[in-house]
Each structure stands twice: as structure tokens, then as C-alpha cells.
Scaffold this motif. Structure first.
Motif, PDB file in Angstrom:
ATOM      1  N   VAL A  73       0.829  -1.210   0.000  1.00 49.98           N
ATOM      2  CA  VAL A  73       0.000   0.000   0.000  1.00 49.98           C
ATOM      3  C   VAL A  73       0.861   1.256   0.000  1.00 49.98           C
ATOM      4  N   HIS A  77       0.931   4.094  -2.996  1.00 46.67           N
ATOM      5  CA  HIS A  77       0.717   5.504  -2.676  1.00 46.67           C
ATOM      6  C   HIS A  77       1.829   6.375  -3.243  1.00 46.67           C
ATOM      7  N   LEU A 110      -6.129  -6.146  -1.402  1.00 43.99           N
ATOM      8  CA  LEU A 110      -5.078  -5.128  -1.383  1.00 43.99           C
ATOM      9  C   LEU A 110      -5.601  -3.760  -1.802  1.00 43.99           C
ATOM     10  N   TRP A 111      -6.366  -3.706  -2.884  1.00 45.76           N
ATOM     11  CA  TRP A 111      -6.837  -2.403  -3.368  1.00 45.76           C
ATOM     12  C   TRP A 111      -7.801  -1.764  -2.374  1.00 45.76           C
ATOM     13  N   ARG A 113      -7.731  -2.130   0.891  1.00 42.47           N
ATOM     14  CA  ARG A 113      -6.910  -1.590   1.976  1.00 42.47           C
ATOM     15  C   ARG A 113      -6.149  -0.348   1.523  1.00 42.47           C
ATOM     16  N   TYR A 114      -5.760  -0.332   0.253  1.00 39.57           N
ATOM     17  CA  TYR A 114      -5.063   0.850  -0.243  1.00 39.57           C
ATOM     18  C   TYR A 114      -5.964   2.081  -0.218  1.00 39.57           C
ATOM     19  N   PHE A 117      -5.859   3.305   3.260  1.00 39.20           N
ATOM     20  CA  PHE A 117      -4.543   3.894   3.535  1.00 39.20           C
ATOM     21  C   PHE A 117      -4.429   5.278   2.909  1.00 39.20           C
ATOM     22  N   ARG A 118      -4.828   5.389   1.654  1.00 40.33           N
ATOM     23  CA  ARG A 118      -4.741   6.673   0.951  1.00 40.33           C
ATOM     24  C   ARG A 118      -5.609   7.729   1.618  1.00 40.33           C
ATOM     25  N   LYS A 129       1.383  -0.540   9.094  1.00 32.73           N
ATOM     26  CA  LYS A 129       0.694  -1.819   8.948  1.00 32.73           C
ATOM     27  C   LYS A 129       0.191  -2.300  10.301  1.00 32.73           C
TER      28      LYS A 129
END
Length: 212
Positions: A73, A77, A110-111, A113-114, A117-118, A129
Motif C-alpha cells: 500500500v 501511494h 489489497l486495493w 486496503r489501499y 490507507f490513501r 501496517k
């Protein structure tokens, strides 16, 4: 959740400040993007670029030889912000799609969670993490630096339409309580929008005042 449950969810947008204050706090100088090698599901940054990514943006974890290891992630970013150029060990340049697709089997969310995160980074938070029990991220108070301060909140990532079981809910609430951190659910809807919900624990009492 109904008011009869011991754990109640209260929608709470994480505290927002004026955009200019956030930009000032995370303002980064214009510079050439860092070169990152994407290998074994991680991003590896050589020592010459590691310092500025770690110190200026609170990205990554130091490993042998003063290199910096980035979580997927974090790498996504940096690529989106044009602060990193990723390549394979053979030197082939790769983008976000390649990274997400290469990890799809082992990390299908993953996407999702990204996106969380973003969103957190855009609000000016340092993010690390998470750990066991499904905790996606540790979030630090504004102004606190990972390694110099403890995380303030634990973020559990949810997808719209995918329920969390009562056993998982019990586990993550106990994990947060045991670590003395606030628990926040990040719910990603079908449009990729992220909403945050703070989990608060309450104790029910009967008419006599005794706990139930």
C-alpha cells in the motif's frame, strides 16, 4: 447494531483540519522520484533514497544495509503521488496495476486496503501496517512519529456487503482494549468511498443498576 448489544458503533469521521494545515504538515519538497525494486511482494528502496522517504513521509521499515522496505500500500501511494518509480529486479518498469495483479491471489483485498490507507494519509495521519486479529492499520495522532510515539487507533477494514462475524468483532474489540487503543472500522463502499466508524464499548444495567 441495536442498543441492546454491548458493543455499539457510532459513526465518526476522523478529526479533520483545514486542508492548508494538512498540506503544511505533510508538505514534501519537489524532488526526483525514488527508485524502488518490487520483489517478493515488497518494495525495496536503496539507501540513497531511503532517508528522505522514511524521514519526510514516514514510509517503510528499515532493513539490512540501511535499505527501506515498503508495504504494497505504501508503494502504491508513492507511485500515485509520483514520488516513486517501481521496477522488477530485471529492470522492467511496472505500475500500480502490475503490483495489484501480481498480489491478487495472496492478497485479494489489497486495493480495498489501499483506498483506506490513501484516505488516512490524505487527512495528515502517519499510518503503519496493523497486526494479527485482522487489524489493517495502526494510525498515529497528528504530529506523532512512528517509532517515537505509540499508535492512537487501530483500523479494521471492511467491504460493503461483507459482514463481520460476532466472533471476529469480539476478537478485534478485545485486541484494541488490550492494547489500550481506539478501534475504528473503515467501511469501503461499492464506489470506493471510505467511511469511518468508531467502536465504543458500553455496559448495560438492569433497573436495579446491576451490570448485565
Amino acid at each position: 447494531m441495536s442498543k441492546d448489544n454491548s458493543d455499539s458503533l457510532e459513526q465518526e469521521e476522523l478529526e479533520e483540519e483545514q486542508e492548508d494545515e494538512i498540506e503544511e504538515e505533510f508538505q514534501e519538497p519537489e524532488e526526483d522520484p525514488a527508485n524502488v525494486v518490487f520483489e517478493n511482494g515488497k518494495g525495496l528502496v536503496a539507501s540513497e533514497d531511503a532517508d528522505r522517504l522514511s524521514q519526510q513521509g514516514f514510509y517503510g521499515t528499515r532493513i539490512d544495509g540501511n535499505k527501506l522496505e515498503l508495504e504494497p500500500v505504501e508503494l502504491l501511494h508513492l507511485i500515485e503521488r509520483k514520488r516513486a518509480i517501481a521496477s522488477t529486479p530485471s529492470g522492467e518498469h511496472v505500475g500500480s496495476d502490475y503490483i495489484v495483479n501480481s498480489l491478487l491471489e495472496e492478497d485479494p483485498d489489497l486495493w480495498i486496503r489501499y483506498l483506506v490507507f490513501r484516505d488516512l494519509r490524505s487527512r495528515g495521519y502517519a499510518v503503519r501496517k496493523g497486526f494479527g486479529s485482522g487489524i489493517g492499520f495502526r494510525v498515529y495522532a497528528r504530529g506523532d512519529k512512528p517509532g517515537a510515539a505509540n499508535a492512537k487507533e487501530l483500523v479494521y477494514v471492511l467491504k460493503e456487503g461483507v459482514p463481520i462475524s460476532l466472533s471476529d468483532l469480539d476478537l478485534v474489540t478485545k485486541t484494541a482494549a488490550g492494547s489500550r487503543k481506539d478501534l475504528v472500522f473503515a467501511l469501503v463502499d461499492q464506489n470506493g468511498e471510505v467511511n469511518f466508524y468508531k467502536v465504543a464499548q458500553s455496559t448495560l444495567r438492569d433497573r436495579s443498576g446491576d451490570e448485565q
